[in-house]
Every structure is written in structure tokens, then in C-alpha cells.
Design a protein around this motif. Structure first.
Motif, PDB file in Angstrom:
ATOM      1  N   ALA A  77      75.210  51.139  59.262  1.00 25.09           N
ATOM      2  CA  ALA A  77      73.735  51.226  59.341  1.00 25.09           C
ATOM      3  C   ALA A  77      73.753  52.381  58.924  1.00 25.09           C
ATOM      4  O   ALA A  77      72.372  52.498  57.893  1.00 25.09           O
ATOM      5  N   LYS A  78      74.450  53.145  58.376  1.00 25.51           N
ATOM      6  CA  LYS A  78      73.770  54.460  58.094  1.00 25.51           C
ATOM      7  C   LYS A  78      73.827  54.627  56.272  1.00 25.51           C
ATOM      8  O   LYS A  78      72.755  55.306  55.476  1.00 25.51           O
ATOM      9  N   PHE A  79      73.906  53.401  55.501  1.00 22.83           N
ATOM     10  CA  PHE A  79      73.271  52.657  54.386  1.00 22.83           C
ATOM     11  C   PHE A  79      72.380  53.300  54.609  1.00 22.83           C
ATOM     12  O   PHE A  79      71.163  53.642  53.421  1.00 22.83           O
ATOM     13  N   PHE A  80      71.406  53.112  55.967  1.00 27.90           N
ATOM     14  CA  PHE A  80      69.922  51.918  55.361  1.00 27.90           C
ATOM     15  C   PHE A  80      68.926  53.956  55.385  1.00 27.90           C
ATOM     16  O   PHE A  80      68.491  54.417  55.066  1.00 27.90           O
ATOM     17  N   GLU A  81      69.753  54.852  56.280  1.00 31.80           N
ATOM     18  CA  GLU A  81      69.404  56.347  56.019  1.00 31.80           C
ATOM     19  C   GLU A  81      69.683  56.847  55.227  1.00 31.80           C
ATOM     20  O   GLU A  81      68.951  58.105  54.477  1.00 31.80           O
ATOM     21  N   ASP A  82      70.689  56.709  54.502  1.00 31.84           N
ATOM     22  CA  ASP A  82      70.972  57.424  52.919  1.00 31.84           C
ATOM     23  C   ASP A  82      69.996  57.112  52.140  1.00 31.84           C
ATOM     24  O   ASP A  82      70.054  57.838  50.897  1.00 31.84           O
ATOM     25  N   TRP A  83      69.345  55.601  52.614  1.00 27.11           N
ATOM     26  CA  TRP A  83      69.023  55.289  51.041  1.00 27.11           C
ATOM     27  C   TRP A  83      67.643  56.451  50.396  1.00 27.11           C
ATOM     28  O   TRP A  83      67.500  56.966  49.373  1.00 27.11           O
ATOM     29  N   SER A  84      66.994  57.289  51.318  1.00 25.67           N
ATOM     30  CA  SER A  84      65.869  57.790  51.201  1.00 25.67           C
ATOM     31  C   SER A  84      66.657  59.571  50.700  1.00 25.67           C
ATOM     32  O   SER A  84      66.029  60.104  50.101  1.00 25.67           O
ATOM     33  N   LYS A  85      68.313  59.502  50.802  1.00 22.60           N
ATOM     34  CA  LYS A  85      68.536  60.644  50.011  1.00 22.60           C
ATOM     35  C   LYS A  85      68.893  60.656  48.652  1.00 22.60           C
ATOM     36  O   LYS A  85      68.393  59.686  47.865  1.00 22.60           O
ATOM     37  N   PRO A  86      68.319  62.041  47.653  1.00 23.58           N
ATOM     38  CA  PRO A  86      68.783  62.240  46.182  1.00 23.58           C
ATOM     39  C   PRO A  86      70.093  61.398  45.926  1.00 23.58           C
ATOM     40  O   PRO A  86      69.359  60.589  44.572  1.00 23.58           O
ATOM     41  N   LYS A 131      75.908  53.960  49.107  1.00 21.77           N
ATOM     42  CA  LYS A 131      77.375  53.535  49.031  1.00 21.77           C
ATOM     43  C   LYS A 131      77.069  52.490  49.581  1.00 21.77           C
ATOM     44  O   LYS A 131      76.959  52.391  51.141  1.00 21.77           O
ATOM     45  N   LEU A 132      77.628  51.214  49.613  1.00 25.91           N
ATOM     46  CA  LEU A 132      77.046  50.025  50.580  1.00 25.91           C
ATOM     47  C   LEU A 132      78.366  49.111  50.043  1.00 25.91           C
ATOM     48  O   LEU A 132      78.780  48.811  48.708  1.00 25.91           O
ATOM     49  N   THR A 133      78.675  49.106  51.054  1.00 22.09           N
ATOM     50  CA  THR A 133      80.613  48.187  51.318  1.00 22.09           C
ATOM     51  C   THR A 133      79.959  46.752  51.425  1.00 22.09           C
ATOM     52  O   THR A 133      79.655  46.790  52.799  1.00 22.09           O
ATOM     53  N   PRO A 134      79.775  45.771  50.638  1.00 20.09           N
ATOM     54  CA  PRO A 134      79.448  44.383  51.450  1.00 20.09           C
ATOM     55  C   PRO A 134      80.869  43.733  52.223  1.00 20.09           C
ATOM     56  O   PRO A 134      81.679  44.355  51.916  1.00 20.09           O
ATOM     57  N   LEU A 135      80.356  43.627  53.129  1.00 21.83           N
ATOM     58  CA  LEU A 135      81.072  42.525  54.364  1.00 21.83           C
ATOM     59  C   LEU A 135      82.162  41.609  53.964  1.00 21.83           C
ATOM     60  O   LEU A 135      80.301  40.395  53.589  1.00 21.83           O
ATOM     61  N   LYS A 136      83.045  40.870  53.835  1.00 21.96           N
ATOM     62  CA  LYS A 136      83.171  39.794  53.743  1.00 21.96           C
ATOM     63  C   LYS A 136      83.941  39.543  54.980  1.00 21.96           C
ATOM     64  O   LYS A 136      83.914  38.232  55.214  1.00 21.96           O
TER      65      LYS A 136
END
Length: 183
Positions: free
Chosen positions: A59-68, A72-77
Motif C-alpha cells: 500500500a506504501k507504493f501509492f504514498e511513495d508515488w508523490s515522492k521524488p 518500487k512496485l513489486t507485482p504480486l503473483k
């Protein structure tokens, strides 16, 4: 965070609203030498509008999007029971109206291994309103869906189907991703 229950204690839909304008990453993942690459089940483009679907537990991926820094997006399988999975729907180059606003929505369906519907959410907001993201930059949708597999849910291959609609360009993209639920 808004929680909606599609079926008692089996599927939780989480619509997470992201605030403000986010500067995305270059949409080069489906462009090579300025031209669209071949479509894949989770990545398509039509008429200059492109979208991608990934699943993640982060879920942190979405927060991190606005950072410079590049998030990291680790796709889930493979899903873990009782751990939320999020749809990461990214898009680029939506149509804009005369005021510079975009209108992108998504319909999301999650199917059990037997093909029956596990849960669905219609008209998830991809983007509504003024769109200031530079051309060819990826942007996450303003809302997303969260899925939680519970102990009593079946094992096997679950399918996530997303229809991304750009209402201004009159484009509809069908995306699909799968994940495994072990015994």
C-alpha cells in the motif's frame, strides 16, 4: 480510506483517494522509440491512451508515488490470506476537455477460480478534473480496489479484470491479471 463490503467478511473493497497532482513516471514501458509496443493482458494502449494493471500488497507504493524517488512496485503473483492486495492501475495520456480536465473511470471484477464473481466495483475514479501531468507520464488512478482473501476462501487462480474508460477520447481498455491463492 473507504471500506465497502461486497460479501460479508470475504472481500473488502478499499477505495483509497490520492490527493493532489502527482508527477508520474515516463510511460516508456509500453512505448519503444515513441511507438506503442504490443499489447499484453495487463497493458494496452489505443488512440494514444494507455493503461497498465498490477497487483501489489504494498500500500506504501501509492504514498511513495508523490515522492521524488521512483516508487518500487513489486507485482504480486501469490496472495497471502488476510493480507490486502491492491489494484495498481496506471495510465498515461488521457483525453482532455477544453478546460484541461480528464475523465477516466474503471470497472473492476475479481473472479474466483471457478469463474464466479468474488467482488466488483463499478465507476472507480481513474481521474476526474484538471489534469496537469506531463504528456507520456504514468499516473496512478485516484481510487483503487483492495482485495482480502480470507481463510475460508478457495485456493487456486483468481482473476482481476479491469475495464479502463477514457470518456473524452472514447477509448475502452480491457486489462487482466491473475494471482494464486495456495492451500
Amino acid at each position: 480510506v473507504l471500506f465497502r463490503s461486497m460479501k460479508p467478511l470475504s472481500l473488502i473493497l478499499i477505495l483509497v483517494l490520492s490527493g493532489g497532482v502527482l508527477l508520474g513516471e515516463d510511460a516508456s514501458s509500453w512505448r519503444k522509440d515513441g511507438e506503442p509496443v504490443a499489447d499484453a493482458p495487463n497493458m494496452k494502449s489505443v488512440n494514444g491512451f494507455g493503461a497498465q494493471l498490477f497487483l501489489t500488497e504494498n500500500a506504501k507504493f501509492f504514498e511513495d508515488w508523490s515522492k521524488p524517488e521512483t516508487p518500487k512496485l513489486t507485482p504480486l503473483k501469490t496472495a497471502h490470506r488476510n493480507v490486502p492486495i491492491f489494484t495498481a492501475i496506471l495510465f498515461a495520456d488521457p483525453g482532455l476537455d477544453a478546460e484541461g480536465s480528464a475523465d477516466v473511470t474503471c470497472d473492476i471484477i475479481v473472479r474466483r477460480p471457478d469463474g464466479s464473481i468474488y467482488g466488483e466495483q463499478k465507476d472507480v475514479i481513474g481521474w476526474k478534473g484538471k489534469y496537469l501531468v506531463p504528456a507520456h507520464n504514468l499516473q496512478p488512478t485516484q481510487e483503487r480496489m483492495g482485495i482480502r482473501i480470507e481463510p475460508q476462501d478457495p485456493s487456486g487462480t483468481f482473476t482481476v479484470e479491469v475495464i479502463v474508460r477514457d470518456h473524452i477520447k472514447k477509448v475502452e481498455l480491457s486489462l487482466k491479471e491473475i494471482f494464486e491463492v495456495p492451500q
